[in-house]
Design a protein around this motif. Sequence first.
Motif, PDB file in Angstrom:
ATOM      1  N   LEU A   1       0.828  -1.206   0.000  1.00  0.00           N
ATOM      2  CA  LEU A   1       0.000   0.000   0.000  1.00  0.00           C
ATOM      3  C   LEU A   1       0.862   1.255   0.000  1.00  0.00           C
ATOM      4  N   PHE A   2       0.512   2.195  -0.869  1.00  0.00           N
ATOM      5  CA  PHE A   2       1.104   3.529  -0.798  1.00  0.00           C
ATOM      6  C   PHE A   2      -0.018   4.496  -0.462  1.00  0.00           C
ATOM      7  N   VAL A   3       0.179   5.311   0.557  1.00  0.00           N
ATOM      8  CA  VAL A   3      -0.861   6.254   0.967  1.00  0.00           C
ATOM      9  C   VAL A   3      -0.526   7.631   0.396  1.00  0.00           C
ATOM     10  N   ALA A   4      -1.358   8.071  -0.534  1.00  0.00           N
ATOM     11  CA  ALA A   4      -1.145   9.372  -1.175  1.00  0.00           C
ATOM     12  C   ALA A   4      -2.120  10.389  -0.587  1.00  0.00           C
ATOM     13  N   ILE A   5      -1.650  11.590  -0.435  1.00  0.00           N
ATOM     14  CA  ILE A   5      -2.499  12.637   0.131  1.00  0.00           C
ATOM     15  C   ILE A   5      -2.878  13.610  -0.999  1.00  0.00           C
ATOM     16  N   ALA A   6      -4.169  13.617  -1.345  1.00  0.00           N
ATOM     17  CA  ALA A   6      -4.609  14.517  -2.417  1.00  0.00           C
ATOM     18  C   ALA A   6      -4.799  15.934  -1.880  1.00  0.00           C
ATOM     19  N   ALA A   7      -5.422  16.020  -0.681  1.00  0.00           N
ATOM     20  CA  ALA A   7      -5.668  17.337  -0.084  1.00  0.00           C
ATOM     21  C   ALA A   7      -4.504  17.671   0.836  1.00  0.00           C
TER      22      ALA A   7
ATOM     23  N   GLN B   1      -6.660  17.180   8.390  1.00  0.00           N
ATOM     24  CA  GLN B   1      -7.460  15.958   8.597  1.00  0.00           C
ATOM     25  C   GLN B   1      -7.033  14.870   7.636  1.00  0.00           C
ATOM     26  N   ALA B   2      -6.783  15.250   6.376  1.00  0.00           N
ATOM     27  CA  ALA B   2      -6.342  14.263   5.380  1.00  0.00           C
ATOM     28  C   ALA B   2      -4.963  13.715   5.762  1.00  0.00           C
ATOM     29  N   GLN B   3      -4.095  14.604   6.213  1.00  0.00           N
ATOM     30  CA  GLN B   3      -2.757  14.185   6.643  1.00  0.00           C
ATOM     31  C   GLN B   3      -2.870  13.164   7.778  1.00  0.00           C
ATOM     32  N   ASP B   4      -3.707  13.507   8.778  1.00  0.00           N
ATOM     33  CA  ASP B   4      -3.863  12.611   9.927  1.00  0.00           C
ATOM     34  C   ASP B   4      -4.424  11.261   9.503  1.00  0.00           C
ATOM     35  N   ALA B   5      -5.430  11.311   8.624  1.00  0.00           N
ATOM     36  CA  ALA B   5      -6.071  10.061   8.189  1.00  0.00           C
ATOM     37  C   ALA B   5      -5.060   9.186   7.444  1.00  0.00           C
ATOM     38  N   GLY B   6      -4.222   9.811   6.642  1.00  0.00           N
ATOM     39  CA  GLY B   6      -3.209   9.060   5.887  1.00  0.00           C
ATOM     40  C   GLY B   6      -2.174   8.440   6.806  1.00  0.00           C
ATOM     41  N   PHE B   7      -1.735   9.228   7.773  1.00  0.00           N
ATOM     42  CA  PHE B   7      -0.746   8.758   8.735  1.00  0.00           C
ATOM     43  C   PHE B   7      -1.271   7.538   9.481  1.00  0.00           C
ATOM     44  N   LYS B   8      -2.559   7.668   9.911  1.00  0.00           N
ATOM     45  CA  LYS B   8      -3.196   6.591  10.670  1.00  0.00           C
ATOM     46  C   LYS B   8      -3.348   5.336   9.813  1.00  0.00           C
ATOM     47  N   LEU B   9      -3.763   5.535   8.572  1.00  0.00           N
ATOM     48  CA  LEU B   9      -3.984   4.386   7.687  1.00  0.00           C
ATOM     49  C   LEU B   9      -2.682   3.609   7.462  1.00  0.00           C
ATOM     50  N   ALA B  10      -1.574   4.334   7.242  1.00  0.00           N
ATOM     51  CA  ALA B  10      -0.300   3.657   6.998  1.00  0.00           C
ATOM     52  C   ALA B  10       0.124   2.851   8.227  1.00  0.00           C
TER      53      ALA B  10
ATOM     54  N   GLN C   1       3.715   2.440   2.781  1.00  0.00           N
ATOM     55  CA  GLN C   1       4.524   3.657   2.796  1.00  0.00           C
ATOM     56  C   GLN C   1       3.621   4.865   2.637  1.00  0.00           C
ATOM     57  N   LEU C   2       4.015   5.934   3.319  1.00  0.00           N
ATOM     58  CA  LEU C   2       3.242   7.166   3.303  1.00  0.00           C
ATOM     59  C   LEU C   2       4.020   8.210   2.515  1.00  0.00           C
ATOM     60  N   GLU C   3       3.295   9.047   1.778  1.00  0.00           N
ATOM     61  CA  GLU C   3       3.970  10.145   1.088  1.00  0.00           C
ATOM     62  C   GLU C   3       4.622  11.073   2.118  1.00  0.00           C
ATOM     63  N   LEU C   4       5.932  11.266   2.003  1.00  0.00           N
ATOM     64  CA  LEU C   4       6.653  12.061   3.003  1.00  0.00           C
ATOM     65  C   LEU C   4       7.399  13.234   2.377  1.00  0.00           C
ATOM     66  N   ALA C   5       7.361  13.338   1.046  1.00  0.00           N
ATOM     67  CA  ALA C   5       8.226  14.325   0.401  1.00  0.00           C
ATOM     68  C   ALA C   5       7.462  15.539  -0.113  1.00  0.00           C
ATOM     69  N   GLY C   6       6.154  15.603   0.136  1.00  0.00           N
ATOM     70  CA  GLY C   6       5.376  16.761  -0.278  1.00  0.00           C
ATOM     71  C   GLY C   6       5.160  16.861  -1.783  1.00  0.00           C
ATOM     72  N   ARG C   7       5.139  15.731  -2.499  1.00  0.00           N
ATOM     73  CA  ARG C   7       4.896  15.734  -3.942  1.00  0.00           C
ATOM     74  C   ARG C   7       3.434  16.068  -4.236  1.00  0.00           C
TER      75      ARG C   7
ATOM     76  N   ALA D   1       4.530   5.912  -6.392  1.00  0.00           N
ATOM     77  CA  ALA D   1       3.931   4.635  -5.979  1.00  0.00           C
ATOM     78  C   ALA D   1       4.192   3.573  -7.051  1.00  0.00           C
ATOM     79  N   ASP D   2       4.112   3.995  -8.304  1.00  0.00           N
ATOM     80  CA  ASP D   2       4.352   3.081  -9.419  1.00  0.00           C
ATOM     81  C   ASP D   2       5.807   2.622  -9.415  1.00  0.00           C
ATOM     82  N   ARG D   3       6.700   3.582  -9.182  1.00  0.00           N
ATOM     83  CA  ARG D   3       8.135   3.276  -9.129  1.00  0.00           C
ATOM     84  C   ARG D   3       8.437   2.252  -8.019  1.00  0.00           C
ATOM     85  N   LEU D   4       7.734   2.385  -6.905  1.00  0.00           N
ATOM     86  CA  LEU D   4       7.934   1.457  -5.787  1.00  0.00           C
ATOM     87  C   LEU D   4       7.310   0.084  -6.054  1.00  0.00           C
ATOM     88  N   GLY D   5       6.472   0.018  -7.056  1.00  0.00           N
ATOM     89  CA  GLY D   5       5.783  -1.234  -7.362  1.00  0.00           C
ATOM     90  C   GLY D   5       4.620  -1.501  -6.412  1.00  0.00           C
ATOM     91  N   ALA D   6       4.019  -0.420  -5.876  1.00  0.00           N
ATOM     92  CA  ALA D   6       2.920  -0.598  -4.910  1.00  0.00           C
ATOM     93  C   ALA D   6       1.741  -1.314  -5.567  1.00  0.00           C
TER      94      ALA D   6
END
Length: 419
Positions: A327-333, A338-347, A358-364, A373-378
């Motif tokens: 699973l890769f958790v991407a944050i759209a918002a 709230q979205a950040q927290d939900a993503g953190f919790k889900l991961a 893995q959680l998005e950590l680089a602010g992309r 996520a594709d590069r990681l093969g998620a």
Amino acid sequence: MSSLQAPRGTFDVLPADAARRAVLETHARRILGAAGYGRIETPTYEATELFARGVGEATDIVQKEMYSFDDGGGRSMTLRPEGTAPVCRAYIEHGMHKQPQPVKLWYLSSFFRAEAPQKGRYRQFWQVGAEAIGAAGPETDAELIILMADLYRAAGVRDLHLRLSSLGTAETRREYREELAAYLHAHEDGLSPEVISRIDLNPMRAFDADDRRTQETMRSAPILLDRLAPEDAEHFERVKALLDEAGLTYQLDPALVRGLDYYARTLWEFTSGALGAQSAVGGGGRYDGLIEQLGGPPTPASGWAAGVERMLLAAGEQPVPTDVVDLFVAIAARDSPQAQDAGFKLANEARRAGLSAQLELAGRGLKGQLKHADRLGARYVAIIGDPMQISLKDMEAGDQTEIAPEAVIPTILRGSRVA
Ligand code: HAM
């Protein structure tokens, strides 16, 4: 680039290399574990005296290659240049002679030798080693050699050769050295000056000389294997017969020399034609006198060590299993806490449920996150916009569905496609 670099002759193990090493460790654990060997780990440094007495005062290792330091209390310590003396020290210290014999131990550790660095020769290097302490029979030697060959085969070492010899007892060797030295002195006009200068120091070295005339002279030199005492010769015959039976080919090498003083009777070395000058992928032998020499009871023992870097070099490119990302958790918002927290919790919850996440950590941006996520093969990407609504994308099938947050993990665990 910073002027700070890894010390000469040392190297960093980066993740891709670490993965290859992990595969090798798995093979070692499987092969040695199945033969009853238990893992041992000894300290990275020991009293200098252990190596001086164990490895031998006159060896290159002790004379030139030890990293020794004062421990601050006036005692000389040395970064371990090899593993056999430390394992024997531990055997004695923990009274392992009281356990059922033999005590079979293996290790995967790093060792230190102040050698001139070159390809396959480092100042800090790793070995897989195995020691069988408390068994005198030739079956132990043959079993050890076969286990070593099994490890090389599993590791994919190419163009493997086994050289085999027997040193007999210390007494046979003493007599033989005198006989060989006398032969060399009598034939000095057929030897290189360097060999002549070493006759009394180490006459066996003459067998290794590159000089053509010396090689010619050595063809008629006396051979230790022809002078073994009857019980040593019998031991060696049995080792050879067991290897023959196991279908392991070897070359008898009466001039085999190894840089450690503790050996007696069976001695061997594996080389790989896929390596350059440093072609020894490992070696071992019987060391019946060592435990007693270190202050323990008379105890027969035999063992080997294989160089990890040389095994990897000799195996060439090997497929390495890549880590699965479930699973890769991407944050759209990205602006929404709230979205950040939900993503953190889900991961976190996904990892606790046994998934790799893995959680998005680089602010992309979202596009960049999906690419990553594709590069990681998620396998799946959970895209979090509104924290109550998660878009779960099945990366293989390509479809994407809105599901409730609590349904994400069960869906992935079922491995089913998003319906
Ligand atoms: P050794 O032959 O000194 O034996 O080392 C075993 C293997 O470690 C070598 O064949 C080589 O593959 C690797 N090795 C040694 N030095 C280096 C280096 N500087 N850089 C990279 N690899 C190296 C022993 O150490 C004995 N303790 C083996 C043994 C165990 N005998 C009985 N029990």
